[in-house]
Design an enzyme around this catalytic site. Structure first.
Site, PDB file in Angstrom:
ATOM      1  N   ARG A   1      -4.059  -4.106  10.291  1.00 13.19           N
ATOM      2  CA  ARG A   1      -3.259  -4.579   9.146  1.00 13.19           C
ATOM      3  C   ARG A   1      -2.680  -5.958   9.424  1.00 13.19           C
ATOM      4  O   ARG A   1      -2.355  -6.701   8.513  1.00 13.19           O
ATOM      5  CB  ARG A   1      -2.093  -3.620   8.867  1.00 13.19           C
ATOM      6  CG  ARG A   1      -2.502  -2.244   8.357  1.00 13.19           C
ATOM      7  CD  ARG A   1      -1.252  -1.508   7.866  1.00 13.19           C
ATOM      8  NE  ARG A   1      -1.467  -0.083   7.682  1.00 13.19           N
ATOM      9  CZ  ARG A   1      -1.923   0.489   6.574  1.00 13.19           C
ATOM     10  NH1 ARG A   1      -2.232  -0.234   5.532  1.00 13.19           N
ATOM     11  NH2 ARG A   1      -2.065   1.799   6.495  1.00 13.19           N
TER      12      ARG A   1
ATOM     13  N   ASP B   1     -10.054   0.085  -5.646  1.00 12.90           N
ATOM     14  CA  ASP B   1     -11.374   0.575  -5.233  1.00 12.90           C
ATOM     15  C   ASP B   1     -11.876   1.503  -6.348  1.00 12.90           C
ATOM     16  O   ASP B   1     -12.425   1.039  -7.349  1.00 12.90           O
ATOM     17  CB  ASP B   1     -11.168   1.282  -3.888  1.00 12.90           C
ATOM     18  CG  ASP B   1     -12.452   1.671  -3.199  1.00 12.90           C
ATOM     19  OD1 ASP B   1     -13.461   1.865  -3.878  1.00 12.90           O
ATOM     20  OD2 ASP B   1     -12.467   1.785  -1.959  1.00 12.90           O
TER      21      ASP B   1
ATOM     22  N   PHE C   1     -16.508  -2.691   3.675  1.00 14.77           N
ATOM     23  CA  PHE C   1     -15.338  -2.056   4.276  1.00 14.77           C
ATOM     24  C   PHE C   1     -14.461  -3.168   4.854  1.00 14.77           C
ATOM     25  O   PHE C   1     -14.819  -3.785   5.860  1.00 14.77           O
ATOM     26  CB  PHE C   1     -15.820  -1.091   5.344  1.00 14.77           C
ATOM     27  CG  PHE C   1     -14.737  -0.263   5.966  1.00 14.77           C
ATOM     28  CD1 PHE C   1     -13.471  -0.186   5.415  1.00 14.77           C
ATOM     29  CD2 PHE C   1     -15.003   0.461   7.107  1.00 14.77           C
ATOM     30  CE1 PHE C   1     -12.479   0.571   5.993  1.00 14.77           C
ATOM     31  CE2 PHE C   1     -14.021   1.227   7.697  1.00 14.77           C
ATOM     32  CZ  PHE C   1     -12.758   1.270   7.140  1.00 14.77           C
TER      33      PHE C   1
ATOM     34  N   GLU D   1      -0.732  -4.364  -5.625  1.00 15.64           N
ATOM     35  CA  GLU D   1      -1.678  -3.506  -4.905  1.00 15.64           C
ATOM     36  C   GLU D   1      -2.525  -4.389  -3.986  1.00 15.64           C
ATOM     37  O   GLU D   1      -2.788  -5.555  -4.313  1.00 15.64           O
ATOM     38  CB  GLU D   1      -2.512  -2.791  -5.984  1.00 15.64           C
ATOM     39  CG  GLU D   1      -3.588  -1.846  -5.572  1.00 15.64           C
ATOM     40  CD  GLU D   1      -3.181  -0.680  -4.716  1.00 15.64           C
ATOM     41  OE1 GLU D   1      -2.677  -0.953  -3.618  1.00 15.64           O
ATOM     42  OE2 GLU D   1      -3.419   0.468  -5.103  1.00 15.64           O
ATOM     43  N   ASP D   2      -2.899  -3.866  -2.850  1.00 14.35           N
ATOM     44  CA  ASP D   2      -3.767  -4.668  -1.969  1.00 14.35           C
ATOM     45  C   ASP D   2      -5.210  -4.647  -2.439  1.00 14.35           C
ATOM     46  O   ASP D   2      -5.884  -5.671  -2.466  1.00 14.35           O
ATOM     47  CB  ASP D   2      -3.655  -4.209  -0.507  1.00 14.35           C
ATOM     48  CG  ASP D   2      -3.901  -2.723  -0.338  1.00 14.35           C
ATOM     49  OD1 ASP D   2      -3.817  -1.986  -1.335  1.00 14.35           O
ATOM     50  OD2 ASP D   2      -4.185  -2.300   0.787  1.00 14.35           O
TER      51      ASP D   2
HETATM   52  C1  PRP Z   1      -5.652   2.299  -0.267  1.00 19.81           C
HETATM   53  C2  PRP Z   1      -5.327   0.931  -0.798  1.00 19.81           C
HETATM   54  C3  PRP Z   1      -5.044   1.190  -2.243  1.00 19.81           C
HETATM   55  C4  PRP Z   1      -5.925   2.381  -2.570  1.00 19.81           C
HETATM   56  C5  PRP Z   1      -7.121   1.943  -3.327  1.00 19.81           C
HETATM   57  O1  PRP Z   1      -4.454   2.916   0.064  1.00 19.81           O
HETATM   58  O2  PRP Z   1      -4.219   0.388  -0.130  1.00 19.81           O
HETATM   59  O3  PRP Z   1      -3.698   1.536  -2.455  1.00 19.81           O
HETATM   60  O4  PRP Z   1      -6.311   2.962  -1.326  1.00 19.81           O
HETATM   61  O5  PRP Z   1      -8.005   2.994  -3.529  1.00 19.81           O
HETATM   62  P1  PRP Z   1      -8.424   3.582  -4.932  1.00 19.81           P
HETATM   63  O6  PRP Z   1      -8.553   2.458  -5.913  1.00 19.81           O
HETATM   64  O7  PRP Z   1      -9.768   4.206  -4.618  1.00 19.81           O
HETATM   65  O8  PRP Z   1      -7.434   4.597  -5.333  1.00 19.81           O
HETATM   66  P2  PRP Z   1      -4.329   4.038   1.186  1.00 19.81           P
HETATM   67  O9  PRP Z   1      -4.237   5.376   0.530  1.00 19.81           O
HETATM   68  O10 PRP Z   1      -5.414   3.853   2.211  1.00 19.81           O
HETATM   69  O11 PRP Z   1      -2.930   3.780   1.847  1.00 19.81           O
HETATM   70  P3  PRP Z   1      -2.381   2.489   2.616  1.00 19.81           P
HETATM   71  O12 PRP Z   1      -2.104   1.442   1.562  1.00 19.81           O
HETATM   72  O13 PRP Z   1      -1.153   3.019   3.274  1.00 19.81           O
HETATM   73  O14 PRP Z   1      -3.403   2.013   3.626  1.00 19.81           O
END
Ligand code: PRP
Length: 180
Positions: A167, A105, A154, A101-102
């Site tokens: 990105r 949050d 952010f 996971e990146d």
């Molecule tokens: C973002 C991020 C994580 C997730 C974290 O994904 O890449 O996967 O939100 O948030 P959380 O812990 O509050 O659930 P996003 O839905 O923006 O998609 P992306 O990876 O395509 O940018």
């Protein structure tokens, strides 16, 4: 394009990220040493840079797969709904699995995905996140390995977007809005 003007201040340099990815790869290697196959599952889209760097540091038999889950839309705040937009291509039953996971949050995305994957009966399932924002957590979830714990800023870059931009930054940056 976002309407509000902003600048991006560097928060974590590309060099610092690379050093941390190398450290983490050693820990993952120790954990999965002896595996016949490690299925590394990246969460699209944000993890694509991290998973690319991480797997190239792993001296293990690796299969790469992806899941796409979405929780943000184009807003700066997480919504609580997690949608699976793309599922795994391969089988993970009886396999060693590493979910990449990146950023964690609120934790909803990782918790949801881990629940789905555990239901497929992997032999061992571990999780890694490049960034962790513990102050934002809404559910009891944390990754087994974390690159960097960060405050509630952010962030963009190294795979992470703001309205699908930035990105491709090599570093992690902090978005600073500069007025109207
Ligand atoms: C973002 C991020 C994580 C997730 C974290 O994904 O890449 O996967 O939100 O948030 P959380 O812990 O509050 O659930 P996003 O839905 O923006 O998609 P992306 O990876 O395509 O940018």
């Amino acid at each position: 394009m976002p309407k509000r003007p902003y600048v991006i201040d560097e928060m974590i340099s590309a060099k610092t990220i690379a050093a941390r990815v190398e450290e983490l790869s050693h820990q993952i290697h120790d954990e999965f040493s002896g595996t016949d196959k490690l299925v590394v599952v990246g969460l699209l889209r944000g993890s694509f840079v991290f998973i690319a760097d991480l797997v190239r540091e792993l001296d293990l038999p690796v299969e790469v797969d992806f899941i796409e889950a979405s929780s943000y839309g184009n807003q700066t705040e997480s919504s609580r709904e997690v949608r699976i937009l793309k599922d795994l291509r391969g089988e993970i039953s009886g396999r060693d699995v590493l979910v990449v996971e990146d950023i964690v949050d609120t934790g909803h995305t990782l918790k949801h995905v881990v629940g789905l994957l555990n239901a497929k009966n992997p032999a061992r399932l571990k999780t890694i996140a490049l960034l962790d924002k513990p102050s934002r957590r809404e559910v009891d979830m944390s990754a087994d390995w974390i690159g960097f714990e960060i405050p509630d800023e952010f962030v963009v870059g190294y795979g992470i977007d703001f309205a699908q931009r930035n990105r491709n930054l090599a570093h992690i940056g902090k978005v600073r809005f500069t007025g109207e």
